[in-house]
Design a protein around this motif. Structure first.
Motif, PDB file in Angstrom:
ATOM      1  N   ALA A 106      82.384  37.058  77.925  1.00 44.49           N
ATOM      2  CA  ALA A 106      83.300  37.618  76.855  1.00 44.49           C
ATOM      3  C   ALA A 106      83.311  39.196  76.977  1.00 44.49           C
ATOM      4  N   GLU A 107      84.250  39.666  76.207  1.00 45.68           N
ATOM      5  CA  GLU A 107      84.324  41.211  76.265  1.00 45.68           C
ATOM      6  C   GLU A 107      83.391  42.021  75.769  1.00 45.68           C
ATOM      7  N   TRP A 108      82.740  41.318  74.674  1.00 41.20           N
ATOM      8  CA  TRP A 108      81.513  42.289  74.146  1.00 41.20           C
ATOM      9  C   TRP A 108      80.417  42.451  75.314  1.00 41.20           C
ATOM     10  N   GLU A 109      80.329  41.329  76.083  1.00 43.92           N
ATOM     11  CA  GLU A 109      79.140  41.220  77.226  1.00 43.92           C
ATOM     12  C   GLU A 109      79.548  42.439  78.263  1.00 43.92           C
ATOM     13  N   THR A 110      80.909  42.467  78.526  1.00 43.11           N
ATOM     14  CA  THR A 110      81.046  43.434  79.431  1.00 43.11           C
ATOM     15  C   THR A 110      80.986  44.968  79.215  1.00 43.11           C
ATOM     16  N   ASP A 111      80.771  45.096  77.962  1.00 40.52           N
ATOM     17  CA  ASP A 111      80.749  46.309  77.341  1.00 40.52           C
ATOM     18  C   ASP A 111      79.352  46.758  77.750  1.00 40.52           C
ATOM     19  N   PHE A 112      78.335  46.158  78.334  1.00 40.70           N
ATOM     20  CA  PHE A 112      76.938  46.217  78.433  1.00 40.70           C
ATOM     21  C   PHE A 112      76.579  45.947  79.853  1.00 40.70           C
ATOM     22  N   MET A 113      77.387  46.162  80.677  1.00 39.92           N
ATOM     23  CA  MET A 113      77.324  45.801  82.137  1.00 39.92           C
ATOM     24  C   MET A 113      77.938  47.306  82.859  1.00 39.92           C
ATOM     25  N   PRO A 114      77.407  47.240  84.238  1.00 35.11           N
ATOM     26  CA  PRO A 114      77.545  48.586  84.576  1.00 35.11           C
ATOM     27  C   PRO A 114      79.100  48.886  85.173  1.00 35.11           C
ATOM     28  N   LEU A 115      79.537  50.082  85.023  1.00 33.26           N
ATOM     29  CA  LEU A 115      80.946  50.268  85.588  1.00 33.26           C
ATOM     30  C   LEU A 115      80.720  50.513  87.047  1.00 33.26           C
ATOM     31  N   LYS A 131      68.437  57.476  87.190  1.00 29.01           N
ATOM     32  CA  LYS A 131      69.749  57.777  86.817  1.00 29.01           C
ATOM     33  C   LYS A 131      70.096  56.824  85.692  1.00 29.01           C
ATOM     34  N   THR A 132      71.072  57.391  85.137  1.00 29.38           N
ATOM     35  CA  THR A 132      71.632  56.247  83.925  1.00 29.38           C
ATOM     36  C   THR A 132      72.962  55.478  84.429  1.00 29.38           C
ATOM     37  N   THR A 133      72.835  54.158  84.147  1.00 32.53           N
ATOM     38  CA  THR A 133      73.824  53.283  84.497  1.00 32.53           C
ATOM     39  C   THR A 133      74.854  53.591  83.518  1.00 32.53           C
ATOM     40  N   MET A 134      76.180  54.092  83.928  1.00 37.44           N
ATOM     41  CA  MET A 134      77.301  54.153  83.066  1.00 37.44           C
ATOM     42  C   MET A 134      77.964  52.623  82.571  1.00 37.44           C
ATOM     43  N   MET A 135      78.139  52.494  81.256  1.00 38.75           N
ATOM     44  CA  MET A 135      78.819  51.287  80.701  1.00 38.75           C
ATOM     45  C   MET A 135      79.903  51.691  79.913  1.00 38.75           C
ATOM     46  N   PRO A 136      80.844  50.436  79.537  1.00 41.17           N
ATOM     47  CA  PRO A 136      81.929  50.825  78.723  1.00 41.17           C
ATOM     48  C   PRO A 136      81.256  51.260  77.509  1.00 41.17           C
ATOM     49  N   VAL A 137      80.064  50.841  76.988  1.00 35.03           N
ATOM     50  CA  VAL A 137      79.548  51.400  75.688  1.00 35.03           C
ATOM     51  C   VAL A 137      79.588  52.730  75.760  1.00 35.03           C
ATOM     52  N   HIS A 138      79.191  53.345  76.669  1.00 33.87           N
ATOM     53  CA  HIS A 138      79.141  54.983  76.749  1.00 33.87           C
ATOM     54  C   HIS A 138      80.277  55.375  76.394  1.00 33.87           C
ATOM     55  N   LEU A 139      81.459  54.918  77.146  1.00 38.91           N
ATOM     56  CA  LEU A 139      82.831  55.357  76.815  1.00 38.91           C
ATOM     57  C   LEU A 139      83.211  55.148  75.253  1.00 38.91           C
ATOM     58  N   ILE A 140      82.844  54.066  74.905  1.00 33.39           N
ATOM     59  CA  ILE A 140      83.154  53.831  73.244  1.00 33.39           C
ATOM     60  C   ILE A 140      82.516  54.766  72.440  1.00 33.39           C
ATOM     61  N   MET A 141      81.426  55.151  72.984  1.00 31.29           N
ATOM     62  CA  MET A 141      80.785  56.329  71.928  1.00 31.29           C
ATOM     63  C   MET A 141      81.264  57.741  72.231  1.00 31.29           C
ATOM     64  N   ILE A 142      81.964  57.909  73.437  1.00 30.72           N
ATOM     65  CA  ILE A 142      82.469  59.261  73.810  1.00 30.72           C
ATOM     66  C   ILE A 142      83.876  59.130  73.016  1.00 30.72           C
ATOM     67  N   LEU A 143      84.634  58.233  73.097  1.00 30.64           N
ATOM     68  CA  LEU A 143      85.667  57.955  72.334  1.00 30.64           C
ATOM     69  C   LEU A 143      85.609  58.230  71.002  1.00 30.64           C
ATOM     70  N   ASP A 144      84.682  57.682  70.172  1.00 31.82           N
ATOM     71  CA  ASP A 144      84.606  57.976  68.813  1.00 31.82           C
ATOM     72  C   ASP A 144      84.261  59.574  68.527  1.00 31.82           C
ATOM     73  N   GLN A 145      83.575  60.356  69.634  1.00 32.18           N
ATOM     74  CA  GLN A 145      83.396  61.740  69.159  1.00 32.18           C
ATOM     75  C   GLN A 145      84.669  62.324  69.694  1.00 32.18           C
ATOM     76  N   TYR A 146      85.377  61.744  70.539  1.00 28.35           N
ATOM     77  CA  TYR A 146      86.747  62.522  71.004  1.00 28.35           C
ATOM     78  C   TYR A 146      87.740  62.652  69.675  1.00 28.35           C
ATOM     79  N   PHE A 147      87.668  61.644  69.009  1.00 32.20           N
ATOM     80  CA  PHE A 147      88.467  61.874  67.646  1.00 32.20           C
ATOM     81  C   PHE A 147      88.019  62.636  66.602  1.00 32.20           C
ATOM     82  N   ARG A 148      86.970  63.296  66.771  1.00 33.01           N
ATOM     83  CA  ARG A 148      86.205  64.131  65.924  1.00 33.01           C
ATOM     84  C   ARG A 148      86.315  65.453  66.209  1.00 33.01           C
TER      85      ARG A 148
END
Length: 230
Positions: A106-115, A131-148
């Motif tokens: 499911a799409e929500w699962e891929t949000d927590f899988m490594p890029l 090291k921190t493993t980057m995941m889509p959830v990181h990008l979602i958080m950054i996009l939210d801040q991007y709009f601010r």
């Protein structure tokens, strides 16, 4: 989001109860890391587990009463039951699930899988080998801040950028790089500049999901996702 999942089984109550009893005892935030980990294990959305945990707390059915009578005051018995459950051969068919059937994830699962191919030094331990493993959830958080923010404030010295980097445990420069990529994705900015970045494709995918929707929906999701990083 449905209140019941087609793959939910009665034995799942033991796993959920053990998580509920973890200190601090009670219903856990939807996207707290333990809740997400269990959701990934069961392949059931965290929202569904949250709703089931609310039912677990209410103890308003004979099934819940029996469950609490049998395990609620016996952590050892509960731990033994959970251990046996996880040792069951083919539990949740985990091996089969990940063996050649990635399209069913499911799409929500891929949000927590490594890029793939993207790792960053941790913000707090950049000098170490961790090291921190980057995941889509990181990008979602950054996009939210991007709009601010405005483009001129999307720099490493901006307090909001620093705070987000600290929360995500990545360098502020990485947050800025991702925001730069989102500027390329943003049709309102009409940026034609070419960019070479390993974040380009994953950022485009995140933008397609959230960039053209109402910012309030993304903000609500990001507010819940914050629990994953705390």
């Amino acid at each position: 989001m449905p209140t019941k999942h087609p793959t939910w089984n009665d034995e799942d109550w033991l796993l959920l109860m053990q998580l509920y009893l973890f200190k601090p005892v009670g219903v856990k935030p939807i996207y707290s890391r333990p809740m997400v980990d269990l959701a990934l294990e069961l392949h059931i959305h965290p929202q569904v587990l949250y709703e089931q945990m609310m039912k677990l707390r209410q103890i308003d059915t004979p099934r819940m009463e029996r469950l609490w009578q049998q395990y609620g005051n016996s952590p050892r018995r509960l731990a033994k039951g959970v251990k046996m459950l996880r040792q069951m051969k083919g539990f949740r068919n985990a091996n089969a699930f990940y063996d050649g059937v990635e399209e069913t994830i499911a799409e929500w699962e891929t949000d927590f899988m490594p890029l793939e191919g993207i790792t960053m030094p941790q913000q707090q331990t950049a000098a170490s080998s961790q090291k921190t493993t980057m995941m889509p959830v990181h990008l979602i958080m950054i996009l939210d801040q991007y709009f601010r923010l405005t483009p001129t404030t999307m720099v490493a010295s901006t307090p909001e950028v620093k705070d987000l980097a600290r929360l995500l445990d990545i360098p502020a420069e990485t947050v800025v790089e991702v925001m730069d990529v989102f500027q390329i994705c943003d049709p309102y900015l009409k940026r034609d500049a070419m960019m070479v970045s390993e974040f380009l494709l994953p950022c485009r995918l995140i933008w397609q999901r959230f960039g053209n929707d109402k910012p309030e929906k993304l903000a609500a999701l990001a507010a819940q996702l914050k629990a994953y990083f705390v």
